[in-house]
Design an enzyme around this catalytic site. Sequence first.
Site, PDB file in Angstrom:
ATOM      1  NE  ARG A   1      -2.856   1.031   3.459  1.00  0.00           N
ATOM      2  CZ  ARG A   1      -3.799   1.106   4.409  1.00  0.00           C
ATOM      3  NH1 ARG A   1      -5.069   1.250   4.063  1.00  0.00           N
ATOM      4  NH2 ARG A   1      -3.486   0.997   5.685  1.00  0.00           N
TER       5      ARG A   1
ATOM      6  CG  ASP B   1      -5.395   2.377  11.007  1.00  0.00           C
ATOM      7  OD1 ASP B   1      -6.425   3.016  11.327  1.00  0.00           O
ATOM      8  OD2 ASP B   1      -5.333   1.660  10.005  1.00  0.00           O
TER       9      ASP B   1
END
Length: 731
Positions: free
Chosen positions: A342, A636
């Site tokens: 990612r 996160d």
Amino acid sequence: MTDRVTVGNLRVARALYDFITDEALAGTDLDPDSFWSGVDKVVADLTPRNQELLARRDDLQAQIDKWHRQRAIGPHDADEYKQFLTEIGYLEPDPGDFTITTAGVDDEITTTAGPQLVVPVLNARFALNAANARWGSLYDALYGTDVISEEDGAEKGTSYNRVRGDKVIAYAREFLDGAAPLASGSYADATGFRIEDGQVQVELGDDQWVGLADPDQFVGYTGELGSPQWSILLRNNGLHIEILIDPDSPVGSTDKAGVKDVVLESAVTTIMDFEDSVAAVDAEDKVLGYRNWLGLNRGDLSEEVSKGDKTFTRVLNPDRTYTTPDGSGELTLPGRSLLFVRNVGHLMTNDAITDAEGNEVFEGIQDALFTGLIAMHGLKESDANGPLRNSRTGSVYIVKPKMHGPAEVAYTVDLFSRVEDVLGLPQNTLKVGIMDEERRTTLNLKACIKAAADRVVFINTGFLDRTGDEIHTSMEAGPMIRKGAMKSQPWIKAYEDQNVDVGLATGFSGRAQIGKGMWAMTDLMADMVEQKIGQPKAGATTAWVPSPTAATLHAMHYHQVDVYAVHKELEGKQRASLDDLLTIPLAKELAWAPEEIREEVDNNCQSILGYVVRWIDAGVGCSKVPDIHDIALMEDRATLRISSQLLANWLRHGVITEEDVKTSLRRMAAVVDEQNAKDPDFKPMATDPDSSIAFQAAQELILAGGTQPSGYTEPILHRRRREYKASVAGA
């Protein structure tokens, strides 16, 4: 002052330049000077377009803010709102029917439904564990979690508990009955296994032997026939199950059939993350991540691990080889998860590279160039490239997050094409995973897919980021409902359903992944096993899990649900309406009691502080943070975004005051300090919050949340982390 190397119009941090030139380019046949010249040209050509796309975001947001402010009094007119969004180009035309044409995609993505891990690439140990989580012990996953209760003498304890072990064995036998049923009887009564005439047979006592209900589920074995140590390989719904037999082992000796473990194919794919789960703010951080990514692709990443008084080196697992049922051939299966990487989105810049005027270069451009280059090592096995291979079809899989609408997807496609030119790769080698986590992408998802129709390999919903954008987009519309109530809103169900429906309508089944989001409660695995089956039942070919153990447990769901059969049931259906997707989650009336408001503020402040303090002080981007009730949650930047945006919204509309926020933050700082008291490196915040950079960052994220681009947390986090690193360096 960062030491830099001049490359055309660019000024590249020495650490990055040396790593790319000396390590990443080695073994690729690319000329370093030509490569860096290509980097310079890509940056020069694409930076203006990136800037234009960000300006378009700001322009649309300003128009939406103004529209809501002009209608602050009176009910929300949904039809007028929809017409307005169409007029300003926020809602775009439907592109019509089409089917994606992505080619050269690995089976793990096209035809194998199973769990997906997301792991911070800056942590080599986590990265190795995730890559190796392709196979996992079901016995270990059951024994070590709350899936098996500790009632009736089944406590985990400090040594092996036979009572608990027997419960694990019984659970696994019941799982096998569902995944690979016998022609008659149950694995619970199994007293032995054998292979006769290329077929597996199970003894159910008194020399009664039965085969599988579907003999074709037996696909291989290891060991010598007649040997006490051997294994049986089964396949169900495209996933493998290995029954390990060793009657002399500690567990096998307690089992009447000598089974010591049941191993499940688990994390079929893994995303190595440079984005929301990491704290990478400068060249030093980026090089650490790039070097780990290189080790994963070369196959030589290793990490020394200490457990108790033992130290060992963890490396990537080799492939697994089995004898075919008739004994005449071999079957080789991947030993590692298929890796995605990612990249970051279009917003952030990073000073790992600047231009001649000192302007930081867009980090997304850097990531595409460098992760793409490094991934070349995972395309072929050679002395120069390393002993292992990632893709067996010659593709590189890049997840691109936080894109807003089709034009931004088209820009990513053009960026990848330019990177392929620089790397000398065939066009469409770099595949794209589209995160459906921003409102404008959701509303125009079909057009987004069309823009990447020959590259797209997955779409994935991300509830938390998507909620953060939902709040920020409609920041001026009024106060939002409480965070915990968001999941029951009409737009959420429509969002999840539409992602599957549009994926199926554009030909994803059998060609690309349709993914769903993370299970964040890392310790509540019994709840996960009970609830997360809903994702494959909804048509998801993959869903995110927080750990290798969770991957093994979630893998059971893909044996219980044939996702591709679900697709056939859902094809042609349109379950989501645009009106539901456009339903803003506004509080219908401000009927909260003062204690409810305080609870919401405290809960969000505690969550923000617990995550931010580790981000700023320790550079940890993904944390298991205990919430206000001491339940461990995987946090996160996505969880941070929704928490900070909700409080910013309530602040904007007078539900709370700035003093309420500051008071709660000070009170919750003491709670977070206490939760981290056993960490010798932790720096308390509550004693002197004014001098704590982490505390100040958390406060700024809320108080300035309304003006942050799309409600993103990265600009503040990056600036404050750099501030912290500078303070430590200057101490």
